[in-house]
Design an enzyme around this catalytic site. Structure first.
Site, mmCIF file in Angstrom:
data_model
loop_
_atom_site.group_PDB
_atom_site.id
_atom_site.type_symbol
_atom_site.label_atom_id
_atom_site.label_comp_id
_atom_site.label_asym_id
_atom_site.label_seq_id
_atom_site.Cartn_x
_atom_site.Cartn_y
_atom_site.Cartn_z
ATOM 1 N N LYS A 11 0.837 -1.205 0.000
ATOM 2 C CA LYS A 11 0.000 0.000 0.000
ATOM 3 C C LYS A 11 0.882 1.270 0.000
ATOM 4 O O LYS A 11 2.099 1.192 0.219
ATOM 5 C CB LYS A 11 -0.938 -0.038 1.210
ATOM 6 C CG LYS A 11 -1.926 -1.222 1.166
ATOM 7 C CD LYS A 11 -2.922 -1.163 2.333
ATOM 8 C CE LYS A 11 -3.909 -2.327 2.255
ATOM 9 N NZ LYS A 11 -4.963 -2.241 3.302
ATOM 10 N N TYR A 51 -12.265 -2.674 -4.053
ATOM 11 C CA TYR A 51 -12.807 -2.798 -2.698
ATOM 12 C C TYR A 51 -14.341 -2.776 -2.686
ATOM 13 O O TYR A 51 -14.938 -2.461 -1.644
ATOM 14 C CB TYR A 51 -12.268 -1.675 -1.816
ATOM 15 C CG TYR A 51 -10.873 -1.933 -1.261
ATOM 16 C CD1 TYR A 51 -10.627 -3.044 -0.445
ATOM 17 C CD2 TYR A 51 -9.814 -1.068 -1.507
ATOM 18 C CE1 TYR A 51 -9.365 -3.291 0.087
ATOM 19 C CE2 TYR A 51 -8.547 -1.297 -0.976
ATOM 20 C CZ TYR A 51 -8.341 -2.416 -0.176
ATOM 21 O OH TYR A 51 -7.096 -2.652 0.368
ATOM 22 N N ASN A 114 -2.193 0.100 6.752
ATOM 23 C CA ASN A 114 -1.637 -1.149 7.266
ATOM 24 C C ASN A 114 -0.722 -1.883 6.280
ATOM 25 O O ASN A 114 -0.587 -3.098 6.317
ATOM 26 C CB ASN A 114 -2.740 -2.042 7.836
ATOM 27 C CG ASN A 114 -3.767 -2.430 6.795
ATOM 28 O OD1 ASN A 114 -3.650 -2.044 5.645
ATOM 29 N ND2 ASN A 114 -4.757 -3.196 7.196
ATOM 30 N N HIS A 117 -1.873 -5.575 1.490
ATOM 31 C CA HIS A 117 -3.144 -6.258 1.268
ATOM 32 C C HIS A 117 -2.842 -7.666 0.797
ATOM 33 O O HIS A 117 -1.885 -7.874 0.057
ATOM 34 C CB HIS A 117 -3.971 -5.553 0.181
ATOM 35 C CG HIS A 117 -5.079 -6.427 -0.336
ATOM 36 N ND1 HIS A 117 -6.297 -6.500 0.260
ATOM 37 C CD2 HIS A 117 -5.104 -7.313 -1.368
ATOM 38 C CE1 HIS A 117 -7.037 -7.390 -0.382
ATOM 39 N NE2 HIS A 117 -6.339 -7.894 -1.386
ATOM 40 N N GLU A 128 -9.357 -10.698 -7.617
ATOM 41 C CA GLU A 128 -8.380 -9.630 -7.406
ATOM 42 C C GLU A 128 -7.186 -9.712 -8.356
ATOM 43 O O GLU A 128 -6.711 -8.682 -8.832
ATOM 44 C CB GLU A 128 -7.907 -9.658 -5.941
ATOM 45 C CG GLU A 128 -9.029 -9.275 -4.983
ATOM 46 C CD GLU A 128 -8.632 -9.352 -3.520
ATOM 47 O OE1 GLU A 128 -7.476 -9.722 -3.214
ATOM 48 O OE2 GLU A 128 -9.479 -9.025 -2.674
#
Ligand code: ATP
Ligand code: MG
Length: 144
Positions: A11, A51, A114, A117, A128
């Protein structure tokens, strides 16, 4: 369990912290092979579509905002039980709960930012990986 493919994203916070190499190293050391990889700043459409399952969650806007805030590294990882193995290396969603030595425990600052992913199941991994990679971008890698 067999050979699996899973989508991994480093990320924007992971890229800005300069830990791309460290994270890829952890995947490779755990026996996961990078079979596709690219760096990209996601558009709003790309992030919202990715998402979509979280569209109704209260943090959706914040999540899309963050994921489009800078470049990410998109990867397909392949290996035995790759989906669970990647999730294990990542640690819990909230870095405060992540086991010591996991990526999120070591590098993430909060539940939103965080660092990584990882797909969470066979069906989400299929969706995905195909959301970000065309078949022609996926390679065959034999570890030696
Ligand atoms: P990811 O899907 O990113 O691998 P995950 O599967 O551990 O993480 P999910 O429940 O799928 O967690 O949530 C997706 C992402 O949404 C999280 O990684 C996090 O960045 C963000 N998120 C989840 N819960 C919250 C929350 N309560 N507040 C802010 N952001 C959140
Ligand atoms: Mg998830």
């Amino acid at each position: 369990m067999g050979l699996q493919r899973t989508l991994s994203i480093i990320k924007p916070d992971g890229v800005k912290k300069g830990v791309v190499g460290e994270i890829v190293k952890r995947f490779e050391n755990a026996g996961l092979s990078v079979i596709a990889m690219k760096m990209k700043t996601l558009s709003r459409n790309e992030a919202e579509g990715f998402y979509a399952v979280h569209r109704e969650r209260p943090f959706f806007g914040e999540l899309v905002e963050f994921m489009t805030s800078g470049p990410v590294v998109l990867m397909i990882l392949e290996g035995e039980g790759a989906i669970a193995k990647n999730r294990e290396l990542m640690g819990a969603t909230n870095p405060a709960d992540a086991a010591p030595g996991t990526i999120r425990a070591d590098f993430a600052t909060d539940i939103g930012e965080n660092t990584v992913h990882g797909s969470d199941a066979i069906d989400t991994a299929a969706f995905e990986t195909s959301w970000f990679f065309a078949g022609i971008e996926i390679n065959t890698v034999e570890r030696i």
